[in-house]
Design a protein around this motif. Structure first.
Motif, short mmCIF file in Angstrom:
data_model
loop_
_atom_site.label_atom_id
_atom_site.label_comp_id
_atom_site.label_asym_id
_atom_site.label_seq_id
_atom_site.Cartn_x
_atom_site.Cartn_y
_atom_site.Cartn_z
N ILE A 1 -7.07 7.09 -6.84
CA ILE A 1 -6.24 6.45 -7.85
C ILE A 1 -5.20 5.53 -7.22
CG2 ILE A 1 -4.40 8.20 -8.04
CD1 ILE A 1 -6.22 6.58 -11.01
N VAL A 2 -4.85 5.78 -5.94
CA VAL A 2 -3.83 4.95 -5.27
C VAL A 2 -4.39 3.62 -4.80
CG1 VAL A 2 -2.43 6.89 -4.55
CG2 VAL A 2 -4.27 6.10 -3.06
N LYS A 3 -5.73 3.48 -4.90
CA LYS A 3 -6.32 2.23 -4.42
C LYS A 3 -5.92 1.06 -5.30
CE LYS A 3 -10.69 2.23 -3.24
NZ LYS A 3 -12.13 2.60 -3.16
N GLU A 4 -5.88 -0.11 -4.66
CA GLU A 4 -5.46 -1.31 -5.37
C GLU A 4 -6.45 -1.63 -6.49
OE1 GLU A 4 -5.25 -4.71 -2.89
OE2 GLU A 4 -3.63 -5.61 -4.07
N SER A 5 -7.74 -1.47 -6.18
CA SER A 5 -8.73 -1.69 -7.23
C SER A 5 -9.78 -0.59 -7.12
CB SER A 5 -9.37 -3.06 -7.07
OG SER A 5 -9.99 -3.13 -5.80
N LEU A 6 -10.34 -0.25 -8.25
CA LEU A 6 -11.33 0.82 -8.28
C LEU A 6 -12.69 0.23 -8.59
CD1 LEU A 6 -9.43 3.51 -10.40
CD2 LEU A 6 -9.66 3.42 -7.93
N SER A 7 -13.72 0.80 -7.99
CA SER A 7 -15.08 0.40 -8.35
C SER A 7 -15.54 1.29 -9.51
CB SER A 7 -16.00 0.57 -7.15
OG SER A 7 -16.09 1.93 -6.82
N GLU A 8 -16.65 0.92 -10.12
CA GLU A 8 -17.20 1.75 -11.19
C GLU A 8 -17.44 3.17 -10.67
OE1 GLU A 8 -17.67 1.76 -14.38
OE2 GLU A 8 -16.73 -0.22 -14.47
N GLN B 1 0.83 -1.21 0.00
CA GLN B 1 0.00 0.00 0.00
C GLN B 1 0.87 1.26 0.00
OE1 GLN B 1 -3.57 0.24 2.46
NE2 GLN B 1 -2.90 2.23 3.19
N LEU B 2 1.95 1.23 0.81
CA LEU B 2 2.87 2.37 0.82
C LEU B 2 3.45 2.58 -0.56
CD1 LEU B 2 4.90 1.94 4.13
CD2 LEU B 2 3.32 3.76 3.56
N GLU B 3 3.78 1.49 -1.23
CA GLU B 3 4.36 1.60 -2.56
C GLU B 3 3.36 2.31 -3.49
OE1 GLU B 3 5.16 1.21 -6.45
OE2 GLU B 3 3.61 -0.14 -5.73
N ARG B 4 2.10 1.87 -3.46
CA ARG B 4 1.10 2.47 -4.33
C ARG B 4 0.90 3.95 -4.01
NH1 ARG B 4 -1.92 -1.91 -2.94
NH2 ARG B 4 -3.36 -0.60 -1.77
N HIS B 5 0.87 4.25 -2.70
CA HIS B 5 0.60 5.63 -2.30
C HIS B 5 1.75 6.58 -2.58
CE1 HIS B 5 -3.09 5.14 0.48
NE2 HIS B 5 -3.08 4.19 -0.43
N THR B 6 2.93 6.04 -2.85
CA THR B 6 4.08 6.93 -3.04
C THR B 6 4.61 6.93 -4.47
OG1 THR B 6 5.52 5.14 -2.34
CG2 THR B 6 4.92 6.76 -0.66
N ARG B 7 3.84 6.38 -5.40
CA ARG B 7 4.36 6.35 -6.78
C ARG B 7 4.59 7.76 -7.29
NH1 ARG B 7 0.77 1.53 -9.29
NH2 ARG B 7 1.46 -0.03 -7.79
N TYR B 8 3.71 8.64 -6.90
CA TYR B 8 3.97 10.04 -7.22
C TYR B 8 3.69 10.83 -5.96
CZ TYR B 8 3.78 14.64 -9.27
OH TYR B 8 4.03 15.96 -9.53
N TRP B 9 4.73 11.25 -5.28
CA TRP B 9 4.55 11.96 -4.01
C TRP B 9 5.62 13.05 -3.85
CZ3 TRP B 9 4.71 14.17 0.63
CH2 TRP B 9 3.53 14.17 1.39
N PRO B 10 5.40 14.22 -4.45
CA PRO B 10 6.37 15.29 -4.31
C PRO B 10 6.48 15.71 -2.85
CG PRO B 10 4.63 15.84 -5.89
CD PRO B 10 4.20 14.62 -5.19
N MET B 11 7.71 15.98 -2.39
CA MET B 11 7.91 16.23 -0.97
C MET B 11 7.67 17.67 -0.56
SD MET B 11 10.98 13.79 0.23
CE MET B 11 12.16 14.06 -1.06
N ILE B 12 7.79 18.60 -1.54
CA ILE B 12 7.62 19.99 -1.14
C ILE B 12 6.48 20.64 -1.91
CG2 ILE B 12 9.96 20.36 -0.32
CD1 ILE B 12 10.62 21.60 -2.98
N ILE B 13 5.91 21.65 -1.29
CA ILE B 13 4.71 22.28 -1.82
C ILE B 13 4.97 22.86 -3.21
CG2 ILE B 13 3.09 24.19 -1.45
CD1 ILE B 13 3.61 23.67 1.60
N SER B 14 6.16 23.44 -3.39
CA SER B 14 6.41 24.11 -4.66
C SER B 14 6.71 23.14 -5.79
CB SER B 14 7.57 25.09 -4.50
OG SER B 14 8.68 24.43 -3.98
N GLN B 15 6.77 21.85 -5.46
CA GLN B 15 7.02 20.88 -6.53
C GLN B 15 5.73 20.37 -7.14
OE1 GLN B 15 9.32 17.77 -4.82
NE2 GLN B 15 11.26 18.55 -5.60
N THR B 16 4.61 20.75 -6.57
CA THR B 16 3.37 20.17 -7.06
C THR B 16 2.29 21.23 -7.23
OG1 THR B 16 1.62 18.60 -6.58
CG2 THR B 16 2.72 19.57 -4.70
#
Lengths: 711, 512
Positions: free
Chosen positions: A490-497, A460-475
């Motif tokens: 989008i970070v969930k393992e599976s999505l419902s309709e 779960q940590l891996e999924r949640h950190t695929r895109y995780w900018p560390m500073i405010i000005s980076q995102t």
């Protein structure tokens, strides 16, 4: 290999204390009275007049033996709820095994129940048929039986299974006839061990005994002379050691077994002193009480090593056999959010469990409060050395470090790498931590796929950190309230309709924002002047959103659909997006028409002209997509890109994305857009084309703050 | 882990070393040279280590108390004077005192003994000390093994052949053995010169003073870190698992737990986790990336300015009052948290738990800690008002389950009195009366104490006769019913003496 190895002060897992067999004599002579009398009719002065008090009762030798052995087990189970096992055997004309080595049969309640079924010895039974030997033979046989832990270890160690040792202790409570009788018992046990070891060699469920300690306790009534002499531990053979304790029944026996349980299981005693307690009779006065606790002796390790024992207030009681260390109660603090530097935590058992001071202390702790304990020192200085605290109904004595720390005065984290960056997304990461909080899972609720919960937590940590900018000005997107629903889903393992719908809604909402030319919370840190233009900002935003979603697109088809939606929305002429949106709106019957209703007419005329242009492009596949409902997958959308050339990097198929592949993805995404030209770009000047020009004119300065306030 | 450098300043250390053609050195000069090298290494790579310097001959002296100021240490080295003979025992006693005074007896220490291997003669020599150490009283015990865990490094400014000619090597090996065996003897390889001594100290540095570098991972976020002091390998069980376990250089965060839930857990060691800059292109993602570099800032300035995951993690752990559970190896865990040294300074700290799957009973098995999102029902409650921690053990402890113990007469008396007190308040206290009665009955049956059952039955019958006229008629019925039931149980008749059988109140017309 580094030769310096931290040795944990732990006894071997399979030392003699792993298995203890109690063999209690149930022969007729054990029914004899201990001659220690208990006055149970305590008459109060007011009622006592003219009454003849009931004659005192006295316990039999059997009762004394049973209650002291139960006390031994009580302390043992309190301090070692696992892996220190007792097998209880009663011996008369035959042997009766009251429980097995199995963990679930290790309980006081179970033993008490079995003992009640056995009952006291029958004084009228023929003494000739009765013998402790039946029980001792059974004890040796029992020691050969493999325990659950031994079995488990042997199975995991496979070819090194012989590392698992088989040792044990037999505590025999009996009334022996003489020293010769004792020697006879020892010899008999020695022979039985040899016999049983031969048997064990040929069996999977049995193990040969490598070491057996026999502790023979001879019990005799008060006022009689003993016929058996005390003898310290001696080696009968390399397999068997033996010691003899000759004890009078009653409290002497209790004291003896209390000392034995301490010796056998490396226990030590601490007396908590100065415990303030309300008086039963006078509720507003309080007196100070002492409570003695037993626990693993490592809780005193520091005292032993430093030779501080005397300073720490050791008191020696009862002919020097029993020692206790005194620690002073400190008025409890309520702060439970402090992390103490604790070097050990040991389960306790009160020596006098149902005395009033003991139960007051234990109840106080079980209610969730902690007590700091102070080590009295000669110098008068105050040192907090221990803490009593309960966790889940178990009380632990925590050892607190009271020495100087070798880590004192370290450089602050703000002086090191990354220490001078000031716009970390601390609050966002706090939220992230709460989302990734751990909870205990029971054996039964485990995932059938066999992946342990901790591994799933990491996934779960891996999924949640695929895109995780560390500073405010980076995102940009992660500072926008409008993106939150999508970013969370989008970070969930599976999505419902429904999730896909929410994501799509989020995207349309962004399209809407772009159309209205809403400002974005783009940080201007590091850029000069006014920063990038608004369309530039939106492009950055879309790029970032695409990057985020792309890292998840390969997970499931539904994730891919969210990405497709983004690609479709951002890469098409504005009119397509709008149309599509309105199509969707109709389906959902979401009443948002009043909001855009006024503009509809004008929108349409503008769209019509744009659509003509689009049709002229003769991109028939694209026009198909336009007609498609956003709820169904859009495989066609992929086609032109796939067919164009090798634009899809293989990394996309896998989970984590490296920076390089993210970058290449971005470039290819940008490139892939080129084959289907942006309507605006066709009419662009200097490769720039202002979007929604007519909207700007129409809406004027109607600007909403859609982003979060930047910090 | 603090270091004590114990420097031999006996006369034998002034023995000249013959070097062809160049300046003449004493062994002491070589030793000082080597130590300077060690201190310089520590100052730049291991600067959080506390080190003290002691000199010894027949007496010992603490030249520099524990410090991180390596200049002071080097300065003290340059001012060494020469004294008389070597007496190691007294010096080791000195080390023991100095360390315990400063760090207590739980803190592992490293002792670096620098000598030429001439260990004295006659009384006070190491040979003499070792020969007599077994025949001494409690008050004159040999200082080794130290009360604290210790690694003893012996650096001989002499080569192995030289030491083996006398019994010096044997004695030093024996010394190492009784110190607990954790340590090593280093000797000079080849002829004595600056270079060979440097090589010897180089080995010590590699062996004991190299920094532990690891990568801290949290999913795809990561940071290069130095873990200080170096985490040492651990032996869990000499017999079953004799191979020491070492902390992995990949520290993987598993998830997060509130401080109040993890509740001051016991730890075997604590370490600072310091982010380090490894030569790598600075990651700059998304907006705000600046490409122009007008002036070349220093490396450390650059490192300070580029975002680091440790700083982010530390900040959030501090604000939220949480810890990160981190996996250190197979079946081995620890926790990361913010540790404040003072109001201003705080740091990311790693505490190492006992190896194994269940270091903290109140968390359950570590491998069974999973993501909250996967639970069917949020274990923390929708409003975060509850907690699944602590995990309850399957069986209650004796102090939590009203167990009966009659070892002391007072325990038995209290239980009997409780019954009598309630007996006098019948029928109001019927429920409590029977509850207490059944508790006593159960224990008496288990202990085979049938005499007590008869005794209490007699007491209840007596109470029956003593009932005042005003008493409720039900009281008499219940008392005689209870007495009768106890008497039946005391016969051992299985029909009445079952352990799980309870005496139930007599149903009377009054009680309905």
């Amino acid at each position: 290999m580094d030769p310096f190895i931290l040795q944990l002060c732990k006894p071997k897992m399979f030392s003699v204390s792993h298995k203890t067999v109690f063999v209690v004599d149930h022969c007729p002579y054990m029914a004899e009275s201990s001659r220690q009398q208990v006055e149970c009719d305590v008459l109060t002065k007011s009622r006592g007049q003219g009454l003849i008090p009931l004659a005192p009762v006295s316990k039999s030798l059997w009762t004394c033996a049973v209650e002291c052995s139960m006390e031994y087990c009580r302390i043992l189970y309190d301090i070692y709820p696992k892996d220190k096992l007792v097998n209880y055997i009663v011996s008369d004309s035959e042997f009766h095994t009251l429980n097995s080595w199995r963990q679930e049969e290790q309980s006081i309640h179970g033993l008490m129940s079995a003992l009640a079924a056995v009952g006291p010895p029958n004084p009228r039974e023929d003494p000739e048929c009765c013998s402790i030997l039946h029980g001792l033979v059974a004890a040796v046989e029992s020691l050969c039986k493999i325990t659950e832990l031994q079995h488990e270890r042997r199975t995991t160690l496979m070819d090194m299974a012989d590392r698992v040792a088989n040792r044990g202790r037999i505590i025999c409570l009996t009334n022996a006839k003489s020293d010769t009788h004792v020697r006879m018992l020892e010899d008999y046990i020695q022979e039985t061990i040899l016999d049983q070891n031969k048997l064990a060699a040929g069996s999977d469920r049995l193990m040969a005994i490598q070491q057996c300690d026999l502790v023979l306790v001879h019990i005799y009534p008060q006022g009689e002379d003993t016929l058996v002499s005390d003898r310290p531990k001696k080696e009968v053979s390399p397999l068997l050691t033996s010691e003899v304790h000759s004890v009078r029944a009653g409290r002497h026996l209790a004291t003896k077994l209390n000392i034995l349980v301490q010796q056998h299981f490396d226990l030590a005693s601490t007396t908590i002193t100065n415990i303030p307690m309300k008086e039963e009779q006078h509720a507003n006065t309080s007196a100070n009480y002492d409570v003695e606790l037993l626990h693993h002796r490592d809780a005193h390790l520091e005292f032993f090593k430093s030779g501080d024992l005397h300073m720490a207030g050791t008191s020696t009681r009862e002919n020097g056999l029993k020692e206790t260390i005194t620690l002073k109660w400190c008025t409890p603090r309520t702060n439970s959010v402090e992390l103490y530097y604790c070097t050990g935590a040991y389960r306790i058992s009160p020596t006098d469990v149902n005395s009033r001071p003991s139960s007051c202390l234990t109840n106080f702790l079980l209610n969730g409060r902690s007590v700091l304990l102070e080590q009295p020192r000669k110098s008068g200085s105050k040192v907090i050395s221990h803490m009593l605290s309960s966790h889940g109904g178990e009380i632990f004595l925590h050892v607190l470090n009271s020495n100087r720390s070798i880590l004192e005065d370290p450089p602050s984290i703000s002086e090191g790498c990354g220490g001078r960056v000031t716009d970390y997304r601390i609050t966002d990461f706090g939220e992230f931590m709460r989302e990734n909080r751990l909870a205990p899972f029971t054996e039964s609720s485990l995932d059938p796929s066999g992946k342990p919960p901790a591994e799933r937590a990491k996934a779960q940590l891996e999924r949640h950190t695929r895109y995780w900018p560390m500073i405010i000005s980076q995102t940009t997107i992660l500072n926008m309230q409008a993106v939150v629903p999508l970013a969370n889903l989008i970070v969930k393992e599976s999505l419902s309709e429904e999730d896909v719908l929410t994501c799509q809604k989020t995207i349309y909402n962004l399209v809407d924002m772009e159309r209205k030319n809403d400002p974005l919370p783009i940080s201007t840190v590091g850029s000069r002047g006014k920063g990038p233009k608004r369309d530039e900002q939106y492009r950055t935003m879309w790029n970032e959103l695409e990057t985020l979603v792309k890292t998840h697109a390969a997970d499931t088809d539904r994730h891919q659909r969210v990405l497709d939606c983004i690609v479709a929305c951002r890469s098409k002429p504005a009119e397509d997006e709008d149309r599509k949106k309105r199509g969707r709106k109709r389906e959902d019957r979401e009443d948002r028409t009043d909001k855009s209703g006024g503009k509809d007419a004008e929108d349409k005329s503008w769209q019509d002209s744009e659509r003509l242009k689009g049709l002229l492009d003769k991109d028939e596949q694209e026009s198909e997509v336009i007609k498609d409902s956003p709820d169904s997958p859009e495989p066609l959308n992929k086609k032109p890109r796939l067919s164009t050339e090798e634009v899809q990097p293989p990394e996309r198929a896998k989970g984590p994305v490296s920076l390089l592949s993210m970058w290449t993805n971005r470039i290819t995404a940008a490139n892939s857009r080129k084959h289907q030209e942006f309507a605006g770009r066709v009419n662009s000047v200097n490769n720039k084309f202002e979007l929604y020009q007519q909207l700007k004119e129409e809406n004027g300065m109607d600007v909403h703050e859609n982003g979060k306030a930047s910090r | 882990m603090p270091t004590v450098v114990l420097m031999d300043v006996s006369l034998s250390m002034t023995r000249p070393v013959s070097l062809d053609g160049s300046e003449e050195f004493q062994r002491k000069n070589l030793a000082v040279h080597g130590l300077n090298m060690l201190f310089e290494h520590m100052a730049s790579n291991y600067r959080l280590e506390f080190t003290s310097l002691m000199a010894f001959s027949s007496l010992w002296e603490l030249l520099v108390p524990f410090t991180r100021d390596y200049n002071t240490l080097q300065e003290a080295l340059s001012n060494l004077e020469d004294y008389d003979k070597t007496c190691l025992e007294a010096a080791l006693q000195g080390v023991s005192n100095v360390v315990q005074q400063e760090w207590g007896s739980a803190c592992p220490c490293q002792v670096v003994l620098v000598t030429d291997g001439s260990l004295g003669i006659g009384k006070g020599s190491l040979r003499h000390s070792l020969q007599t150490q077994k025949h001494r009283g409690e008050d004159k015990k040999f200082p080794l093994p130290f009360p604290f865990p210790c690694k003893l490094f012996i650096l001989c400014v002499a080569n192995a052949e030289e030491l083996q000619m006398s019994d010096a090597m044997d004695n030093l090996e024996e010394l190492l053995r009784i110190s607990g065996g954790e340590g090593q003897i280093f000797t000079v390889e080849g002829s004595l010169c600056m270079k060979s001594v440097q090589a010897m100290f180089g080995k010590l540095i590699d062996h004991a003073y190299s920094a532990f570098h690891a990568v801290l991972h949290c999913g795809n976020l990561s940071s290069d870190v130095q873990v200080f002091p170096r985490p040492e390998p651990v032996v869990v069980d000499e017999e079953v698992e004799p191979i020491p376990r070492a902390v992995s250089t990949d520290l993987e965060i598993v998830g997060f737990i509130e401080i109040s839930d993890i509740s001051s857990p016991p730890v075997i060691t604590r370490h600072l986790v310091l982010p380090i800059a490894v030569n790598k292109d600075v990651d700059e993602v998304g907006a705000g990336a600046t490409d122009e570099l007008e002036e070349e800032p220093s490396a450390s300035q650059m490192a300070g300015k580029s975002p680091n995951f440790c700083v982010l993690l530390h900040g959030s752990l501090k604000v939220e009052g949480m810890v990160a559970v981190v996996q250190l190896g197979p079946e081995w865990f620890g926790m990361l948290y913010s540790q404040a040294d003072s109001k201003k300074k705080s740091n990311l700290m790693l505490s190492v738990f006992d190896p194994g799957l269940q270091p903290l009973p109140w968390l359950g098995k570590m491998s069974h800690l999973g993501p909250t999102s996967e639970a069917t029902e949020n274990p923390f409650g929708e409003d975060d008002s509850k907690s699944p921690f602590p995990v309850q053990p399957p069986v209650k402890r004796s102090y939590a389950q009203n167990i009966t113990v009659w070892i002391k007469a007072s325990g038995l008396q209290t239980d009997v009195q409780k019954i009598l007190r309630n007996a006098r308040k019948l029928p109001d206290k019927t429920q409590t009366f029977y509850k207490e009665l059944n508790r006593l009955r159960k224990a008496a049956l288990a202990f085979g104490f049938w005499e007590l059952l008869k005794g209490v039955a007699d007491l209840l019958e007596r109470e029956c006769t003593l009932l005042p006229d005003s008493a409720h008629p039900d009281a008499a019925f219940q008392l005689s019913h209870a007495a009768q039931q106890l008497k039946l149980a005391s016969t051992g008749d299985p029909q009445f003496a079952g352990y799980d059988h309870n005496i139930i109140p007599m149903h009377t017309d009054f009680s309905s």
